[in-house]
Motif scaffolding. Sequence first.
Motif: not given
Length: 390
Positions: A109-124
């Motif tokens: 979940l922490a990683e998901l929030f980080r990726l969302r914050g980075d606007a990394d749509l592909s990784a999300v």
Amino acid sequence: MSAEITAPGPGANVKVLRLERGWLQDHLAGRARMSTSMLGKIERGERPLTQGMGAVLANAFGITLDELLGQVPVNAGDQDRLTELRAAMRRFDLPADEPVREDRLAYDLAELFRLRGDADLSAVTHQLPGLLRRVQDRAHATGLPEDWSKVAEVYSAVYWLAARHRWMTLAELAVVRQRQAAERANALTLAVAARDEAGTFLNGGDFAGGLAVVDRALVQAESGMRGRTRHLALGLLHLRGMTLAGRLRDKKTVERHIKGARKSAAVIDSDVNVHGMHFGPENTLVHVLATHVDLKKNAEALAEGERYLRDGHTLPATRIGPLHMNIARAKLALKDRDGAVDSLAEAWDIAPQMAKVHPTSLELSRVLVSLHKRSNPKVTALAKRAGIKL
């Protein structure tokens, strides 16, 4: 019929949809109660299509705003992941045999929030299917409110991803599941679910309907919550209400939500991450700036944005990228075309995946390329990033 983006820029879709119906400009302008001159400028890329104006034109066409803006095509590499995600969503009420370890979920979940914050749509996109299955399995196994809150958090991320691409069938199903999970969790999670539900109204252009959802949730939070958590819930809801009222250009309602958001932000003191979203003084300022641009208070918005960037910020790319887009909108309205190009380029640098799909960046790119008749290396670079042929 929903328009799919082939030539970037929502304003370009207006002409496509008009010609599909065999309408002349004066017919569409009459239905939308706007001047033919204004409509022509939007279609030619001489004036950006705002979300508020887009909602009016969508209503004239008899479609929703997201249909007018156009869905972003699914990347070939993401299709299988989205199929897996929909399969996981269908199994919302079907428990698995064994629970998942809590420590792994906390990390994911922490990683998901980080990726969302980075606007990394592909990784999300790639992380969501497996994570959703795991959080649902654990919530069914334990029945604990905190585990159902995690399920709601992941569905909020599904909504965010789908809304960015304007995949509204997926987004609307996500908020239904999010609310179902939130009802088994806690009051703050319910408030966040209401915020995302109102977001589907925003995406569809039903701004008044979205405000009704926000107001209902505000009443529930005011009466049923206490302390810091209450202010987090109220603040997030007021930010959504502010945006919706700004699109309607309802100044009185805008001021009510700005006042409410600032009051809660003062209690929170510094921005915090709430279920993958941010609330506090900084994100409140970013929302106020965007709403001021919607209300054509461009000089005020520009001064706020430049002061904020000069003084330093802590918000992630998912918030700072759109901030630069709105600064670009303000500069363009104030006839600073070169400054608008620079600010839009900042948005592309900070959050390239978001800029590639965001209707504001696509529309600004289309208009700025159209307006710059002379050779300009910055505009050429912007056109290349946005996929516009010169």
